[in-house]
Design a protein around this motif. Structure first.
Motif, PDB file in Angstrom:
ATOM      1  N   LEU A   1       1.297  -0.843   0.012  1.00 49.12           N
ATOM      2  CA  LEU A   1      -0.444  -0.020  -0.111  1.00 49.12           C
ATOM      3  C   LEU A   1       0.886   1.481  -0.505  1.00 49.12           C
ATOM      4  O   LEU A   1       0.697   2.293  -0.512  1.00 49.12           O
ATOM      5  N   ALA A   2       1.803   1.504   0.924  1.00 38.60           N
ATOM      6  CA  ALA A   2       2.623   2.488   1.165  1.00 38.60           C
ATOM      7  C   ALA A   2       3.720   2.468  -0.763  1.00 38.60           C
ATOM      8  O   ALA A   2       3.409   3.895  -0.259  1.00 38.60           O
ATOM      9  N   ALA A   3       3.854   1.841  -0.914  1.00 41.16           N
ATOM     10  CA  ALA A   3       4.181   2.372  -2.733  1.00 41.16           C
ATOM     11  C   ALA A   3       3.018   2.331  -3.886  1.00 41.16           C
ATOM     12  O   ALA A   3       3.748   2.561  -4.956  1.00 41.16           O
ATOM     13  N   GLY A   4       2.308   1.987  -3.175  1.00 39.92           N
ATOM     14  CA  GLY A   4       1.430   2.450  -4.263  1.00 39.92           C
ATOM     15  C   GLY A   4       0.501   1.504  -4.887  1.00 39.92           C
ATOM     16  O   GLY A   4      -0.783   2.286  -5.718  1.00 39.92           O
ATOM     17  N   ASP A   5       0.279   0.090  -4.514  1.00 38.53           N
ATOM     18  CA  ASP A   5      -0.120  -0.432  -4.821  1.00 38.53           C
ATOM     19  C   ASP A   5      -1.305  -0.703  -4.470  1.00 38.53           C
ATOM     20  O   ASP A   5      -1.611  -0.233  -3.184  1.00 38.53           O
ATOM     21  N   THR A   6      -2.485  -1.265  -4.886  1.00 37.18           N
ATOM     22  CA  THR A   6      -3.663  -2.030  -4.486  1.00 37.18           C
ATOM     23  C   THR A   6      -3.783  -3.343  -3.794  1.00 37.18           C
ATOM     24  O   THR A   6      -2.685  -3.784  -4.276  1.00 37.18           O
ATOM     25  N   MET A   7      -4.875  -3.770  -3.125  1.00 37.20           N
ATOM     26  CA  MET A   7      -4.559  -5.217  -2.679  1.00 37.20           C
ATOM     27  C   MET A   7      -5.910  -5.391  -2.375  1.00 37.20           C
ATOM     28  O   MET A   7      -6.531  -5.111  -2.071  1.00 37.20           O
ATOM     29  N   ILE A   8      -6.038  -6.508  -2.351  1.00 34.97           N
ATOM     30  CA  ILE A   8      -6.918  -7.654  -2.012  1.00 34.97           C
ATOM     31  C   ILE A   8      -6.846  -8.567  -0.659  1.00 34.97           C
ATOM     32  O   ILE A   8      -5.440  -9.652  -1.323  1.00 34.97           O
ATOM     33  N   LEU A   9      -7.988  -8.938   0.047  1.00 32.31           N
ATOM     34  CA  LEU A   9      -7.169  -9.245   1.273  1.00 32.31           C
ATOM     35  C   LEU A   9      -8.537 -10.635   1.338  1.00 32.31           C
ATOM     36  O   LEU A   9      -9.228 -10.331   1.607  1.00 32.31           O
ATOM     37  N   LYS A  10      -8.390 -11.969   1.191  1.00 31.27           N
ATOM     38  CA  LYS A  10      -9.186 -12.977   1.653  1.00 31.27           C
ATOM     39  C   LYS A  10      -8.782 -13.225   2.737  1.00 31.27           C
ATOM     40  O   LYS A  10      -8.098 -14.613   3.081  1.00 31.27           O
ATOM     41  N   PRO A  11      -9.085 -12.859   4.107  1.00 30.67           N
ATOM     42  CA  PRO A  11      -9.021 -14.273   5.135  1.00 30.67           C
ATOM     43  C   PRO A  11      -9.538 -15.341   5.348  1.00 30.67           C
ATOM     44  O   PRO A  11     -10.843 -15.260   4.073  1.00 30.67           O
ATOM     45  N   SER A  12      -9.309 -16.169   6.247  1.00 27.14           N
ATOM     46  CA  SER A  12      -9.546 -16.778   6.615  1.00 27.14           C
ATOM     47  C   SER A  12     -11.494 -17.153   6.524  1.00 27.14           C
ATOM     48  O   SER A  12     -11.420 -16.498   6.885  1.00 27.14           O
ATOM     49  N   VAL A  35      -8.078   0.937  -2.705  1.00 23.92           N
ATOM     50  CA  VAL A  35      -7.256   1.025  -2.525  1.00 23.92           C
ATOM     51  C   VAL A  35      -6.591  -0.681  -1.960  1.00 23.92           C
ATOM     52  O   VAL A  35      -5.507  -1.242  -1.993  1.00 23.92           O
ATOM     53  N   PHE A  36      -7.629  -0.951  -1.008  1.00 24.00           N
ATOM     54  CA  PHE A  36      -7.593  -1.981  -0.217  1.00 24.00           C
ATOM     55  C   PHE A  36      -9.416  -2.432  -0.520  1.00 24.00           C
ATOM     56  O   PHE A  36      -9.549  -1.790   0.176  1.00 24.00           O
ATOM     57  N   ASN A  37      -8.936  -3.861  -0.382  1.00 22.31           N
ATOM     58  CA  ASN A  37     -10.085  -4.659  -0.607  1.00 22.31           C
ATOM     59  C   ASN A  37     -10.921  -5.884  -0.096  1.00 22.31           C
ATOM     60  O   ASN A  37      -9.271  -6.957  -0.246  1.00 22.31           O
ATOM     61  N   LEU A  38     -11.076  -5.569   0.796  1.00 23.21           N
ATOM     62  CA  LEU A  38     -11.657  -7.214   1.934  1.00 23.21           C
ATOM     63  C   LEU A  38     -12.745  -8.059   1.021  1.00 23.21           C
ATOM     64  O   LEU A  38     -13.718  -7.066   0.638  1.00 23.21           O
TER      65      LEU A  38
END
Length: 87
Positions: A1-12, A35-38
């Motif tokens: 995130l700090a570098a400008g990338d987006t992310m998807i988090l798929k928890p257990s 930017v942050f996707n759950l």
């Protein structure tokens, strides 16, 4: 995130509560939408789709060796980077 990338988090699917709290914290901190996707769901359905999706550039996974093998196989078709912490 700090570098400008987006992310998807798929928890257990067995313990998604901490991920929901993290999403709420990032939203309250003003992280822009998208930017942050759950994404909640099971590994077979949601995890497999994320691992194989051509727009996902990298997969980082912590979990069982069995699931790690499935993720590596799904990611191989699109030649994406895979980082795993198995055991």
């Amino acid at each position: 995130l700090a570098a400008g990338d987006t992310m998807i988090l798929k928890p257990s699917e067995e313990s998604p509560g901490c991920a929901v709290i993290l999403a709420e914290i990032l939203d309250a901190a003003g992280v822009p939408a998208g930017v942050f996707n759950l994404v909640n769901g099971d590994g077979v359905g949601v995890g497999s789709a994320l691992s194989a999706h051509p727009d996902v550039d990298m997969v980082s996974f912590t979990g069982s060796t069995r699931a790690g093998i499935a993720i590596a196989q799904a990611a191989a078709a699109t030649v994406k980077r895979v980082h795993q912490e198995l055991g």
